[in-house]
Motif scaffolding. Sequence first.
Motif, PDB file in Angstrom:
ATOM      1  N   GLU A  16       0.828  -1.211   0.000  1.00 21.00           N
ATOM      2  CA  GLU A  16       0.000   0.000   0.000  1.00 21.00           C
ATOM      3  C   GLU A  16       0.861   1.260   0.000  1.00 21.00           C
ATOM      4  OE1 GLU A  16      -3.955  -1.233   2.469  1.00 21.00           O
ATOM      5  OE2 GLU A  16      -2.034  -1.372   3.530  1.00 21.00           O
ATOM      6  N   GLN A  45       2.068   1.795  -3.515  1.00 15.91           N
ATOM      7  CA  GLN A  45       0.982   2.309  -4.360  1.00 15.91           C
ATOM      8  C   GLN A  45       0.760   3.801  -4.092  1.00 15.91           C
ATOM      9  OE1 GLN A  45      -0.993   0.812  -7.033  1.00 15.91           O
ATOM     10  NE2 GLN A  45      -1.052   3.041  -7.208  1.00 15.91           N
ATOM     11  N   ASP A  46       0.785   4.195  -2.820  1.00 18.87           N
ATOM     12  CA  ASP A  46       0.648   5.616  -2.478  1.00 18.87           C
ATOM     13  C   ASP A  46       1.851   6.412  -2.991  1.00 18.87           C
ATOM     14  OD1 ASP A  46      -1.754   5.016  -1.241  1.00 18.87           O
ATOM     15  OD2 ASP A  46      -0.923   5.109   0.798  1.00 18.87           O
ATOM     16  N   ASP A  91       1.323   7.118  -6.617  1.00 22.81           N
ATOM     17  CA  ASP A  91       0.363   8.215  -6.771  1.00 22.81           C
ATOM     18  C   ASP A  91       1.043   9.569  -6.567  1.00 22.81           C
ATOM     19  OD1 ASP A  91      -1.590   6.273  -7.217  1.00 22.81           O
ATOM     20  OD2 ASP A  91      -2.386   6.385  -5.168  1.00 22.81           O
TER      21      ASP A  91
END
Length: 122
Positions: free
Chosen positions: A8, A11-12, A15
Amino acid sequence: MTQISPREIVQDWVDAFNKADANLISEFYHENAVNHQVAENPVSGKEAIFKMFEQEFSAAEMICIVENIFEDGEWAILEWRDPLGLRGCGFFHIVEGKILLQRGYWDKLTFLRQHNLPLPTR
C-alpha cells in the motif's frame, strides 16, 4: 492501530510520483533513507532525496504505470512502465511505515533519449 502494508505504501508512493510533487514524495522516506537508482550514484538522506526528485521532476515529465506490486515481509517490489514504453522495477525496504532503502533498475540511455535530455559523454 492498523499499519499500512509495504504494498500500500508503494501504491501511495506511485500516486505521489505521478503528481510530480517532490515535497509529497519525500514524505515517504525515513530521515536516513537511501535511494539508489542503479544508473546513478546512491542518494542518502531525506533532504537529498527531496532535492533529487525536485531536479528530476523539473527535467522531464515522468509517469509511472504500475504493472505489478509484490510484497514480501518489509519489502515491496514494483514493476512499472511509462507511456513512452520504458520499463523498470524498484525494490523498496519499508521500516516503520517509511522507505528506508529504494533501488531502481531502468535503462538510463533510453530515458534520456525519450526526453531529449543530454547524453553522457566520456
